[in-house]
Design a protein around this motif. Structure first.
Motif, PDB file in Angstrom:
ATOM      1  N   LYS A 197       0.825  -1.204   0.000  1.00 49.23           N
ATOM      2  CA  LYS A 197       0.000   0.000   0.000  1.00 49.23           C
ATOM      3  C   LYS A 197       0.860   1.255   0.000  1.00 49.23           C
ATOM      4  O   LYS A 197       1.900   1.309   0.634  1.00 49.23           O
ATOM      5  CB  LYS A 197      -0.914   0.032   1.224  1.00 49.23           C
ATOM      6  N   HIS A 198       0.384   2.258  -0.700  1.00 47.07           N
ATOM      7  CA  HIS A 198       1.045   3.557  -0.755  1.00 47.07           C
ATOM      8  C   HIS A 198       0.979   4.203   0.635  1.00 47.07           C
ATOM      9  O   HIS A 198      -0.012   4.041   1.349  1.00 47.07           O
ATOM     10  CB  HIS A 198       0.321   4.431  -1.790  1.00 47.07           C
ATOM     11  N   THR A 251      -2.219   6.022   1.280  1.00 46.36           N
ATOM     12  CA  THR A 251      -3.342   5.122   1.538  1.00 46.36           C
ATOM     13  C   THR A 251      -3.309   4.655   2.985  1.00 46.36           C
ATOM     14  O   THR A 251      -4.340   4.658   3.676  1.00 46.36           O
ATOM     15  CB  THR A 251      -3.290   3.902   0.596  1.00 46.36           C
ATOM     16  N   TRP A 286      -2.885   9.743  -7.163  1.00 47.26           N
ATOM     17  CA  TRP A 286      -1.602   9.821  -6.453  1.00 47.26           C
ATOM     18  C   TRP A 286      -1.289   8.478  -5.821  1.00 47.26           C
ATOM     19  O   TRP A 286      -0.174   7.976  -5.911  1.00 47.26           O
ATOM     20  CB  TRP A 286      -1.628  10.867  -5.354  1.00 47.26           C
ATOM     21  N   GLU A 287      -2.299   7.910  -5.156  1.00 48.68           N
ATOM     22  CA  GLU A 287      -2.095   6.636  -4.461  1.00 48.68           C
ATOM     23  C   GLU A 287      -1.782   5.490  -5.421  1.00 48.68           C
ATOM     24  O   GLU A 287      -1.015   4.590  -5.094  1.00 48.68           O
ATOM     25  CB  GLU A 287      -3.333   6.288  -3.637  1.00 48.68           C
ATOM     26  N   SER A 288      -2.382   5.531  -6.598  1.00 51.23           N
ATOM     27  CA  SER A 288      -2.156   4.453  -7.570  1.00 51.23           C
ATOM     28  C   SER A 288      -0.880   4.666  -8.383  1.00 51.23           C
ATOM     29  O   SER A 288      -0.441   3.763  -9.091  1.00 51.23           O
ATOM     30  CB  SER A 288      -3.353   4.345  -8.518  1.00 51.23           C
ATOM     31  N   GLY A 289      -0.317   5.875  -8.283  1.00 54.09           N
ATOM     32  CA  GLY A 289       0.894   6.172  -9.045  1.00 54.09           C
ATOM     33  C   GLY A 289       0.626   6.628 -10.464  1.00 54.09           C
ATOM     34  O   GLY A 289       1.557   6.798 -11.245  1.00 54.09           O
ATOM     35  N   LYS A 303       1.621  12.308 -10.423  1.00 54.53           N
ATOM     36  CA  LYS A 303       2.272  12.891  -9.246  1.00 54.53           C
ATOM     37  C   LYS A 303       1.551  14.188  -8.924  1.00 54.53           C
ATOM     38  O   LYS A 303       1.121  14.905  -9.825  1.00 54.53           O
ATOM     39  CB  LYS A 303       3.743  13.192  -9.539  1.00 54.53           C
ATOM     40  N   LEU A 308       5.942  11.594  -2.398  1.00 60.14           N
ATOM     41  CA  LEU A 308       5.049  11.903  -3.509  1.00 60.14           C
ATOM     42  C   LEU A 308       5.786  12.527  -4.689  1.00 60.14           C
ATOM     43  O   LEU A 308       5.422  12.304  -5.832  1.00 60.14           O
ATOM     44  CB  LEU A 308       3.945  12.865  -3.049  1.00 60.14           C
TER      45      LEU A 308
END
Length: 66
Positions: A3-4, A7, A34-37, A40, A62
Protein backbone atom coordinates in the motif's frame (compact mmCIF):
# COMPACT_ATOMS: atom_id res chain seq x y z
CA UNK A 1 0.67 -5.39 -3.40
CA UNK A 2 2.24 -2.89 -1.02
CA UNK A 3 0.00 0.00 0.00
CA UNK A 4 1.04 3.56 -0.75
CA UNK A 5 2.00 5.57 2.35
CA UNK A 6 -0.84 7.99 1.63
CA UNK A 7 -3.34 5.12 1.54
CA UNK A 8 -1.99 3.82 4.84
CA UNK A 9 -2.32 7.27 6.39
CA UNK A 10 -5.90 7.73 5.16
CA UNK A 11 -6.98 4.32 6.39
CA UNK A 12 -5.29 4.75 9.77
CA UNK A 13 -7.10 8.05 10.26
CA UNK A 14 -10.36 6.78 8.74
CA UNK A 15 -10.40 9.38 5.98
CA UNK A 16 -12.13 8.79 2.67
CA UNK A 17 -10.58 9.92 -0.60
CA UNK A 18 -13.04 12.82 -0.58
CA UNK A 19 -12.27 13.83 3.00
CA UNK A 20 -8.53 13.80 2.42
CA UNK A 21 -8.99 15.67 -0.84
CA UNK A 22 -10.84 18.41 1.01
CA UNK A 23 -7.93 18.74 3.45
CA UNK A 24 -5.42 19.22 0.64
CA UNK A 25 -7.77 21.12 -1.70
CA UNK A 26 -8.04 18.59 -4.53
CA UNK A 27 -10.75 16.28 -5.83
CA UNK A 28 -10.95 12.69 -4.61
CA UNK A 29 -9.94 11.46 -8.08
CA UNK A 30 -6.59 13.24 -7.73
CA UNK A 31 -5.92 11.56 -4.37
CA UNK A 32 -6.78 8.19 -5.92
CA UNK A 33 -4.40 8.82 -8.84
CA UNK A 34 -1.60 9.82 -6.45
CA UNK A 35 -2.09 6.64 -4.46
CA UNK A 36 -2.16 4.45 -7.57
CA UNK A 37 0.89 6.17 -9.05
CA UNK A 38 -0.99 7.28 -12.14
CA UNK A 39 0.05 10.90 -11.59
CA UNK A 40 2.27 12.89 -9.25
CA UNK A 41 0.85 15.80 -7.31
CA UNK A 42 2.04 19.33 -7.95
CA UNK A 43 4.93 20.48 -5.79
CA UNK A 44 2.50 22.67 -3.85
CA UNK A 45 0.15 19.73 -3.23
CA UNK A 46 3.02 17.49 -2.13
CA UNK A 47 4.09 20.13 0.39
CA UNK A 48 0.51 20.46 1.63
CA UNK A 49 0.17 16.68 2.06
CA UNK A 50 3.38 16.73 4.10
CA UNK A 51 2.01 19.54 6.29
CA UNK A 52 -1.49 18.06 6.71
CA UNK A 53 -0.11 14.64 7.66
CA UNK A 54 2.42 16.13 10.05
CA UNK A 55 5.23 14.59 8.03
CA UNK A 56 3.74 11.09 8.09
CA UNK A 57 3.63 11.27 4.28
CA UNK A 58 6.71 13.34 3.43
CA UNK A 59 6.69 15.39 0.26
CA UNK A 60 9.64 13.42 -1.19
CA UNK A 61 7.51 10.24 -1.14
CA UNK A 62 5.05 11.90 -3.51
CA UNK A 63 7.60 14.01 -5.39
CA UNK A 64 11.18 12.68 -5.21
CA UNK A 65 12.28 15.80 -7.08
CA UNK A 66 11.26 18.10 -4.20
Amino acid sequence: MKKHPLTKYREKHKLSLREFGLLVRVQKAAVHKWESGAIKPSIESAKLVDAVTGGAVPKHVLRPDV
